[in-house]
Design a protein around this motif. Structure first.
Motif, short mmCIF file in Angstrom:
data_model
loop_
_atom_site.label_atom_id
_atom_site.label_comp_id
_atom_site.label_asym_id
_atom_site.label_seq_id
_atom_site.Cartn_x
_atom_site.Cartn_y
_atom_site.Cartn_z
N GLU A 292 33.56 -12.48 13.67
CA GLU A 292 34.61 -11.31 12.56
C GLU A 292 35.08 -11.95 11.88
O GLU A 292 35.18 -13.44 11.12
CB GLU A 292 36.02 -10.71 13.18
CG GLU A 292 36.44 -11.15 13.66
CD GLU A 292 37.66 -11.08 14.64
OE1 GLU A 292 38.93 -10.60 13.67
OE2 GLU A 292 37.65 -10.35 15.53
N VAL B 22 38.51 -5.75 8.49
CA VAL B 22 37.08 -6.06 9.82
C VAL B 22 36.24 -6.14 9.71
O VAL B 22 36.08 -4.99 10.06
CB VAL B 22 38.41 -6.50 10.93
CG1 VAL B 22 37.13 -7.44 11.81
CG2 VAL B 22 39.44 -6.81 10.99
N TYR C 195 41.81 -0.81 16.98
CA TYR C 195 41.33 -0.95 15.55
C TYR C 195 41.40 0.90 15.20
O TYR C 195 41.53 1.93 15.48
CB TYR C 195 39.86 -1.55 15.25
CG TYR C 195 39.97 -2.69 15.61
CD1 TYR C 195 40.37 -3.56 14.86
CD2 TYR C 195 39.68 -2.85 17.04
CE1 TYR C 195 40.19 -5.41 15.09
CE2 TYR C 195 39.61 -4.93 17.71
CZ TYR C 195 39.96 -5.53 16.77
OH TYR C 195 39.61 -6.66 16.97
N CYS D 102 37.62 -11.20 8.47
CA CYS D 102 38.50 -10.29 8.14
C CYS D 102 39.55 -10.60 6.36
O CYS D 102 39.01 -11.66 5.90
CB CYS D 102 40.05 -10.12 9.35
SG CYS D 102 40.86 -12.04 8.87
N CYS E 155 44.51 -4.88 7.47
CA CYS E 155 43.87 -6.29 8.39
C CYS E 155 42.11 -5.38 7.82
O CYS E 155 41.80 -5.37 8.93
CB CYS E 155 44.25 -6.99 9.13
SG CYS E 155 43.16 -8.57 9.04
#
Length: 115
Positions: free
Chosen positions: A42, A75, A87, A44, A73
């Protein structure tokens, strides 16, 4: 709503989720960030603006998912995997073929634009 996502020069199209966080993200565009590589799957970046959270335990991340971890944040996932984290969905890159190669294992310049 569709947006254009450019990862280290390679362009993709993403469809945004139908929620308040995605709507607010769309209104912030265009955005361009140097995004940090995390966990080899990922990218971020903590944004200066907080977005509303509608966190859910997603269970499985799909390559191309664009999510919000906590209130700020952002992502972008370039590999699929199982997760226990929660999430808020922002969107998903429709045809993520080549995303893993474009993102690589290093930090990436990622730009988000209205399509």
């Amino acid at each position: 709503m569709n947006i254009e996502v450019t990862v280290n020069g390679k362009k993709f199209t993403a469809v945004l989720a139908d929620n308040k966080a995605a709507e607010m993200f769309y209104e912030m565009l265009p955005l361009s960030f140097e995004m940090e590589d995390q966990n080899g799957n990922e990218k971020c970046r903590y944004m200066s603006k907080k977005l509303p959270q509608e966190s859910e335990a997603v269970g499985e991340i799909q390559m191309g998912d664009i999510m919000l971890f906590g209130p700020s944040c952002l992502v972008v996932f370039y590999k699929s995997f199982q997760t226990t984290h929660s999430y808020t969905r922002i969107g998903h890159i429709e045809n993520a073929d080549g995303l893993d190669k474009a993102a690589g294992g290093w930090d990436a310049e990622i730009t988000f634009r209205k399509a």
